[in-house]
Design a protein around this motif. Structure first.
Motif, PDB file in Angstrom:
ATOM      1  N   VAL A 112     -24.402  73.705  -4.097  1.00  0.00           N
ATOM      2  CA  VAL A 112     -23.417  72.786  -3.524  1.00  0.00           C
ATOM      3  C   VAL A 112     -22.098  73.535  -3.583  1.00  0.00           C
ATOM      4  O   VAL A 112     -21.586  73.827  -4.655  1.00  0.00           O
ATOM      5  CB  VAL A 112     -23.350  71.456  -4.303  1.00  0.00           C
ATOM      6  CG1 VAL A 112     -22.362  70.505  -3.638  1.00  0.00           C
ATOM      7  CG2 VAL A 112     -24.734  70.807  -4.409  1.00  0.00           C
ATOM      8  N   LYS A 113     -21.574  73.875  -2.431  1.00  0.00           N
ATOM      9  CA  LYS A 113     -20.399  74.736  -2.345  1.00  0.00           C
ATOM     10  C   LYS A 113     -19.288  74.023  -1.570  1.00  0.00           C
ATOM     11  O   LYS A 113     -19.515  72.984  -0.953  1.00  0.00           O
ATOM     12  CB  LYS A 113     -20.761  76.041  -1.647  1.00  0.00           C
ATOM     13  CG  LYS A 113     -21.928  76.781  -2.296  1.00  0.00           C
ATOM     14  CD  LYS A 113     -21.520  78.097  -2.761  1.00  0.00           C
ATOM     15  CE  LYS A 113     -22.685  78.819  -3.423  1.00  0.00           C
ATOM     16  NZ  LYS A 113     -22.377  80.201  -3.619  1.00  0.00           N
TER      17      LYS A 113
ATOM     18  N   VAL B  76     -14.166  71.375   2.424  1.00  0.00           N
ATOM     19  CA  VAL B  76     -15.323  70.848   3.134  1.00  0.00           C
ATOM     20  C   VAL B  76     -16.578  71.221   2.336  1.00  0.00           C
ATOM     21  O   VAL B  76     -16.954  72.394   2.303  1.00  0.00           O
ATOM     22  CB  VAL B  76     -15.417  71.410   4.571  1.00  0.00           C
ATOM     23  CG1 VAL B  76     -16.665  70.890   5.268  1.00  0.00           C
ATOM     24  CG2 VAL B  76     -14.169  71.068   5.359  1.00  0.00           C
ATOM     25  N   PRO B  77     -17.200  70.241   1.677  1.00  0.00           N
ATOM     26  CA  PRO B  77     -18.399  70.521   0.880  1.00  0.00           C
ATOM     27  C   PRO B  77     -19.635  70.723   1.765  1.00  0.00           C
ATOM     28  O   PRO B  77     -19.768  70.116   2.830  1.00  0.00           O
ATOM     29  CB  PRO B  77     -18.570  69.275   0.018  1.00  0.00           C
ATOM     30  CG  PRO B  77     -17.280  68.544   0.117  1.00  0.00           C
ATOM     31  CD  PRO B  77     -16.693  68.900   1.441  1.00  0.00           C
ATOM     32  N   VAL B  78     -20.523  71.571   1.279  1.00  0.00           N
ATOM     33  CA  VAL B  78     -21.770  71.842   1.984  1.00  0.00           C
ATOM     34  C   VAL B  78     -22.900  71.955   0.961  1.00  0.00           C
ATOM     35  O   VAL B  78     -22.758  72.615  -0.062  1.00  0.00           O
ATOM     36  CB  VAL B  78     -21.671  73.109   2.866  1.00  0.00           C
ATOM     37  CG1 VAL B  78     -21.315  74.338   2.058  1.00  0.00           C
ATOM     38  CG2 VAL B  78     -22.937  73.328   3.675  1.00  0.00           C
ATOM     39  N   VAL B  79     -24.002  71.276   1.249  1.00  0.00           N
ATOM     40  CA  VAL B  79     -25.211  71.401   0.439  1.00  0.00           C
ATOM     41  C   VAL B  79     -26.093  72.417   1.140  1.00  0.00           C
ATOM     42  O   VAL B  79     -26.322  72.325   2.351  1.00  0.00           O
ATOM     43  CB  VAL B  79     -25.953  70.048   0.323  1.00  0.00           C
ATOM     44  CG1 VAL B  79     -27.219  70.200  -0.503  1.00  0.00           C
ATOM     45  CG2 VAL B  79     -25.046  68.987  -0.274  1.00  0.00           C
ATOM     46  N   LEU B  80     -26.575  73.393   0.379  1.00  0.00           N
ATOM     47  CA  LEU B  80     -27.400  74.454   0.953  1.00  0.00           C
ATOM     48  C   LEU B  80     -28.851  74.239   0.543  1.00  0.00           C
ATOM     49  O   LEU B  80     -29.167  74.221  -0.651  1.00  0.00           O
ATOM     50  CB  LEU B  80     -26.905  75.815   0.466  1.00  0.00           C
ATOM     51  CG  LEU B  80     -25.448  76.117   0.811  1.00  0.00           C
ATOM     52  CD1 LEU B  80     -24.982  77.376   0.117  1.00  0.00           C
ATOM     53  CD2 LEU B  80     -25.273  76.218   2.317  1.00  0.00           C
TER      54      LEU B  80
ATOM     55  N   GLU C 166     -19.122  83.615  -0.086  1.00  0.00           N
ATOM     56  CA  GLU C 166     -17.720  83.572  -0.502  1.00  0.00           C
ATOM     57  C   GLU C 166     -17.260  82.173  -0.894  1.00  0.00           C
ATOM     58  O   GLU C 166     -16.166  82.016  -1.440  1.00  0.00           O
ATOM     59  CB  GLU C 166     -16.824  84.092   0.629  1.00  0.00           C
ATOM     60  CG  GLU C 166     -17.132  85.516   1.047  1.00  0.00           C
ATOM     61  CD  GLU C 166     -16.756  86.530  -0.018  1.00  0.00           C
ATOM     62  OE1 GLU C 166     -15.704  86.362  -0.662  1.00  0.00           O
ATOM     63  OE2 GLU C 166     -17.534  87.495  -0.211  1.00  0.00           O
ATOM     64  N   LEU C 167     -18.064  81.158  -0.631  1.00  0.00           N
ATOM     65  CA  LEU C 167     -17.646  79.790  -0.926  1.00  0.00           C
ATOM     66  C   LEU C 167     -17.689  79.513  -2.420  1.00  0.00           C
ATOM     67  O   LEU C 167     -18.504  80.068  -3.153  1.00  0.00           O
ATOM     68  CB  LEU C 167     -18.550  78.789  -0.191  1.00  0.00           C
ATOM     69  CG  LEU C 167     -18.601  78.910   1.325  1.00  0.00           C
ATOM     70  CD1 LEU C 167     -19.436  77.784   1.907  1.00  0.00           C
ATOM     71  CD2 LEU C 167     -17.219  78.929   1.934  1.00  0.00           C
ATOM     72  N   ARG C 168     -16.825  78.630  -2.864  1.00  0.00           N
ATOM     73  CA  ARG C 168     -16.767  78.254  -4.279  1.00  0.00           C
ATOM     74  C   ARG C 168     -17.794  77.176  -4.590  1.00  0.00           C
ATOM     75  O   ARG C 168     -18.029  76.274  -3.795  1.00  0.00           O
ATOM     76  CB  ARG C 168     -15.375  77.719  -4.616  1.00  0.00           C
ATOM     77  CG  ARG C 168     -14.300  78.774  -4.476  1.00  0.00           C
ATOM     78  CD  ARG C 168     -12.929  78.217  -4.736  1.00  0.00           C
ATOM     79  NE  ARG C 168     -12.794  77.813  -6.131  1.00  0.00           N
ATOM     80  CZ  ARG C 168     -11.861  76.984  -6.565  1.00  0.00           C
ATOM     81  NH1 ARG C 168     -10.990  76.461  -5.747  1.00  0.00           N
ATOM     82  NH2 ARG C 168     -11.792  76.679  -7.849  1.00  0.00           N
ATOM     83  N   ASP C 169     -18.362  77.253  -5.769  1.00  0.00           N
ATOM     84  CA  ASP C 169     -19.260  76.214  -6.256  1.00  0.00           C
ATOM     85  C   ASP C 169     -18.442  74.947  -6.487  1.00  0.00           C
ATOM     86  O   ASP C 169     -17.301  75.014  -6.935  1.00  0.00           O
ATOM     87  CB  ASP C 169     -19.922  76.677  -7.559  1.00  0.00           C
ATOM     88  CG  ASP C 169     -21.007  75.727  -8.008  1.00  0.00           C
ATOM     89  OD1 ASP C 169     -20.658  74.686  -8.602  1.00  0.00           O
ATOM     90  OD2 ASP C 169     -22.195  76.029  -7.780  1.00  0.00           O
ATOM     91  N   ILE C 170     -19.028  73.803  -6.193  1.00  0.00           N
ATOM     92  CA  ILE C 170     -18.314  72.529  -6.338  1.00  0.00           C
ATOM     93  C   ILE C 170     -17.842  72.309  -7.776  1.00  0.00           C
ATOM     94  O   ILE C 170     -16.797  71.713  -8.010  1.00  0.00           O
ATOM     95  CB  ILE C 170     -19.185  71.345  -5.850  1.00  0.00           C
ATOM     96  CG1 ILE C 170     -18.381  70.032  -5.808  1.00  0.00           C
ATOM     97  CG2 ILE C 170     -20.393  71.134  -6.734  1.00  0.00           C
ATOM     98  CD1 ILE C 170     -17.689  69.790  -4.541  1.00  0.00           C
TER      99      ILE C 170
END
Length: 149
Positions: free
Chosen positions: A8-9, A18-22, A138-142
C-alpha cells in the motif's frame, strides 16, 4: 487468478497524496494498481499489520457484526473494470446461504486483510490494468506517510 496485496503506497501529486494498493499474481512480475482513498488505504494497511487501535473502526465493526450473525468472508474477487472503476465482489458464507455482495475493492481488500481471506482478480481485469513494478518503486509506503503526520 489468485492475488495478494503486495503493498500500500502513496504517490505525491500536485493535488496531494494519492494512495494505491498493489496486487500481485503468481507467474507475473507485473502489479495491478488500484487507486483508493487515503482512509481506505490506511484501513487496508492496518488490517495487514493486524494493528489494534483499541476501538473497532468501520471494517472491524462490519466483521464483528458479520461474525456475530454467523457469517464469514470467504473470498474477495476484483471482477470487473468498468469505465476506469474497479468492481469487486465480496463472497460471504452465512448460516442460511452463500452470498455475493457488490463492494468497493478498497472495502473488500480491507476485509480480506483482516481475515486472510483469499483475493482473486479476473484475468481480464489484470490484463487491462497491470503495470510494471518499476512504476511504483519510488512511491512511499503508507506507513511512512502516516508516521509523518
Amino acid at each position: 487468478m489468485d492475488a495478494s496485496i503486495d503493498g500500500v503506497k502513496v504517490a505525491g501529486t500536485p493535488n496531494g497524496p494519492v494512495p494505491v494498493v498493489l496486487l500481485s499474481v503468481p507467474d507475473s512480475d507485473d502489479l495491478l494498481p488500484i487507486f483508493v482513498g487515503f482512509d481506505e488505504a490506511v484501513a487496508i494497511r492496518r488490517g495487514l499489520d493486524a494493528e489494534d487501535i483499541g476501538r473497532p473502526l468501520t471494517h472491524d465493526l462490519l466483521l464483528d457484526v458479520m461474525e456475530e450473525l454467523g457469517g464469514r468472508v470467504e473470498r474477495v474477487v476484483v471482477s470487473e473494470l468498468r469505465d476506469g472503476t474497479y468492481i469487486a465482489d465480496l463472497h460471504v458464507q452465512t448460516p442460511r446461504d452463500d452470498v455475493v455482495v457488490d463492494a468497493r475493492p478498497s472495502d473488500s481488500l480491507a476485509l480480506a486483510a483482516r481475515t486472510n481471506a483469499p483475493i482473486e482478480v479476473s484475468e481480464q481485469v489484470f490484463e487491462a490494468g497491470h503495470e510494471l513494478p518499476e512504476e511504483f518503486e519510488e512511491l512511499r509506503d503508507i506507513r511512512e506517510v502516516i508516521a509523518d503526520e
